[in-house]
Structures are given as C-alpha cells and as structure tokens.
Write a protein that holds these residues in place. Structure first.
Motif, short mmCIF file in Angstrom:
data_model
loop_
_atom_site.label_atom_id
_atom_site.label_comp_id
_atom_site.label_asym_id
_atom_site.label_seq_id
_atom_site.Cartn_x
_atom_site.Cartn_y
_atom_site.Cartn_z
N PRO A 35 0.82 -1.23 0.00
CA PRO A 35 0.00 0.00 0.00
C PRO A 35 0.86 1.28 0.00
O PRO A 35 0.54 2.23 -0.73
CB PRO A 35 -0.83 -0.11 1.29
N ALA A 36 1.93 1.30 0.76
CA ALA A 36 2.81 2.47 0.78
C ALA A 36 3.46 2.67 -0.58
O ALA A 36 3.57 3.80 -1.08
CB ALA A 36 3.89 2.32 1.86
N GLY A 37 3.89 1.58 -1.21
CA GLY A 37 4.48 1.67 -2.55
C GLY A 37 3.50 2.20 -3.57
O GLY A 37 3.84 3.05 -4.39
N PHE A 38 2.26 1.71 -3.52
CA PHE A 38 1.24 2.21 -4.44
C PHE A 38 0.97 3.69 -4.19
O PHE A 38 0.75 4.45 -5.13
CB PHE A 38 -0.05 1.40 -4.31
N GLY A 39 0.98 4.11 -2.93
CA GLY A 39 0.78 5.52 -2.60
C GLY A 39 1.87 6.40 -3.19
O GLY A 39 1.59 7.45 -3.77
N VAL A 40 3.12 5.96 -3.04
CA VAL A 40 4.24 6.73 -3.60
C VAL A 40 4.15 6.74 -5.14
O VAL A 40 4.43 7.75 -5.77
CB VAL A 40 5.60 6.18 -3.12
N MET A 41 3.74 5.61 -5.72
CA MET A 41 3.58 5.56 -7.18
C MET A 41 2.50 6.54 -7.64
O MET A 41 2.64 7.19 -8.67
CB MET A 41 3.20 4.16 -7.65
N PHE A 42 1.42 6.67 -6.87
CA PHE A 42 0.36 7.62 -7.19
C PHE A 42 0.90 9.04 -7.17
O PHE A 42 0.65 9.84 -8.09
CB PHE A 42 -0.81 7.47 -6.20
N VAL A 43 1.66 9.37 -6.12
CA VAL A 43 2.27 10.69 -6.01
C VAL A 43 3.25 10.92 -7.17
O VAL A 43 3.28 12.00 -7.76
CB VAL A 43 2.96 10.88 -4.64
N ALA A 44 4.02 9.89 -7.51
CA ALA A 44 4.97 10.00 -8.63
C ALA A 44 4.23 10.31 -9.93
O ALA A 44 4.67 11.16 -10.71
CB ALA A 44 5.77 8.71 -8.78
N GLY A 45 3.11 9.65 -10.15
CA GLY A 45 2.32 9.92 -11.35
C GLY A 45 1.77 11.33 -11.36
O GLY A 45 1.77 12.00 -12.39
N ALA A 46 1.29 11.79 -10.21
CA ALA A 46 0.75 13.15 -10.11
C ALA A 46 1.84 14.18 -10.36
O ALA A 46 1.63 15.16 -11.10
CB ALA A 46 0.12 13.37 -8.74
N ILE A 47 3.01 13.99 -9.78
CA ILE A 47 4.12 14.93 -9.98
C ILE A 47 4.56 14.91 -11.44
O ILE A 47 4.83 15.95 -12.03
CB ILE A 47 5.30 14.59 -9.04
N SER A 48 4.59 13.73 -12.03
CA SER A 48 4.95 13.61 -13.43
C SER A 48 3.98 14.38 -14.31
O SER A 48 4.38 15.09 -15.23
CB SER A 48 4.98 12.13 -13.83
N GLY A 49 2.69 14.24 -14.02
CA GLY A 49 1.69 14.95 -14.79
C GLY A 49 1.72 16.45 -14.57
O GLY A 49 1.54 17.23 -15.51
N LEU A 50 1.97 16.88 -13.35
CA LEU A 50 1.98 18.30 -13.03
C LEU A 50 3.21 19.01 -13.59
O LEU A 50 3.12 20.13 -14.10
CB LEU A 50 1.95 18.52 -11.51
N LEU A 51 4.37 18.37 -13.46
CA LEU A 51 5.62 19.03 -13.81
C LEU A 51 6.16 18.63 -15.18
O LEU A 51 7.14 19.20 -15.65
CB LEU A 51 6.68 18.74 -12.74
N GLY A 52 5.55 17.63 -15.79
CA GLY A 52 6.03 17.21 -17.10
C GLY A 52 7.39 16.53 -17.06
O GLY A 52 8.17 16.63 -17.99
N ILE A 53 7.67 15.86 -15.95
CA ILE A 53 8.95 15.16 -15.81
C ILE A 53 8.70 13.67 -15.73
O ILE A 53 7.61 13.23 -15.37
CB ILE A 53 9.72 15.61 -14.54
N GLY A 54 9.69 12.89 -16.05
CA GLY A 54 9.60 11.46 -15.83
C GLY A 54 9.66 11.17 -14.35
O GLY A 54 10.32 11.88 -13.59
N SER A 55 8.97 10.16 -13.92
CA SER A 55 8.94 9.86 -12.49
C SER A 55 9.68 8.57 -12.16
O SER A 55 9.43 7.95 -11.15
CB SER A 55 7.49 9.79 -12.01
N GLY A 56 10.61 8.18 -13.03
CA GLY A 56 11.37 6.95 -12.81
C GLY A 56 12.13 6.95 -11.50
O GLY A 56 12.18 5.93 -10.81
N ALA A 57 12.71 8.08 -11.13
CA ALA A 57 13.46 8.15 -9.88
C ALA A 57 12.56 7.93 -8.68
O ALA A 57 12.93 7.23 -7.73
CB ALA A 57 14.16 9.50 -9.77
N LEU A 58 11.35 8.49 -8.73
CA LEU A 58 10.41 8.28 -7.62
C LEU A 58 9.93 6.83 -7.57
O LEU A 58 9.71 6.29 -6.49
CB LEU A 58 9.23 9.23 -7.75
N LYS A 59 9.79 6.22 -8.74
CA LYS A 59 9.39 4.81 -8.77
C LYS A 59 10.46 3.93 -8.15
O LYS A 59 10.16 2.99 -7.41
CB LYS A 59 9.11 4.37 -10.21
#
Length: 154
Positions: A35-59
C-alpha cells in the motif's frame, strides 16, 4: 537460494514476489509495504503529470524504500516501465509531429550503447555504489529544478 524477507499476504496475492540472479545463484525476494508503494507511485504519477517530468526516480525510491524490493530489481523494473510508456506513446507523438526524427536519431545513437553498457555493468556493480550514484544524480536533478524554478527558466 537466499531470501531477503518473509512474504506478505497482499504481495503474495498480487504475485509480486520474485527472484533475481545473484553470484551464488537465484536470490528470492519478498515484497512488503505494497500500500505504501502504491501511494508513492500515485504521487509519482501526479508529480509527473503536473511538472512534465519522468517519475522513474520516484518509482525506484518507492520500490526500494517503501516496498523493500532489491535495488537492482527496482532500477531495472523502473527502466522497463519507462520503456513501455515510451513505446506506447512514441507513435502518437511522431504522428502528431511532436518528435523531430532528425534530432531523435543522434540522441538514440548515444543512448542505446550507453544503456547496453549500463545494463552489462549493473550485474557486476555493488549495490552500495549504485545507491550513491543514484543519490548524487537525484540531488543534482533537484538542484537544477529548484534553480530553474527560482530563476523562471522552466
């Protein structure tokens, strides 16, 4: 076979446990903190969408720190996910004219051998060294993003 942890019910149900090749044979690992991993992945996706950056590092951070997946498995899984995402969207972007093939070709010619070299080194590299290199790259990217944000060069 060695194991890094005991399995959790959710990870077992989702069939997230696995193994990777080690010096002495396959190394089993069990995923925790789903669940914590999925939560961080959700945040990574949101940041990726907001900032237009890849979220590989957050993943990678989510899989490594929150889900306790071995670092080498986390980095290669993130790389695979980036490849699938890029492959799925490349045709659309090319068709819409967002990709300049004359620019993409030399970039690809540099990235491909670099990626092959990196993948061959990964199997022999010490995880501690990889974590340090990863940390330095993340800090450098963060500093660059903060600088660009403060100076209005986005």
């Amino acid at each position: 076979m060695r194991s890094t942890a005991s399995p959790t019910l959710l990870a077992t149900r989702l069939k997230l446990d696995g193994s990777y090749p080690g010096a002495e044979g396959p190394v089993d690992y069990h995923v925790r903190g789903v669940p914590a991993g999925f939560g961080v992945m959700f945040v990574a996706g949101a940041i990726s969408g907001l900032l237009g950056i890849g979220s590989g590092a957050l993943k990678v951070l989510a899989m490594d720190q929150a889900m306790h997946i071995p670092f080498k498995v986390s980095t290669t899984t993130s790389n695979f996910m980036i490849g699938v995402t890029a492959a799925a969207s490349a045709g659309v972007y090319l068709n819409r004219g967002y990709i300049d093939p004359g620019l993409a070709m030399p970039v690809m010619l540099g990235v491909l051998p670099g990626a092959l070299l990196g993948a061959s080194i990964l199997g022999k590299a010490k995880t501690r060294v990889l974590r340090i290199v990863f940390g330095v790259v993340i800090v450098a990217l963060a500093i660059q993003m903060i600088y660009n944000g403060l100076t209005g060069r986005m």
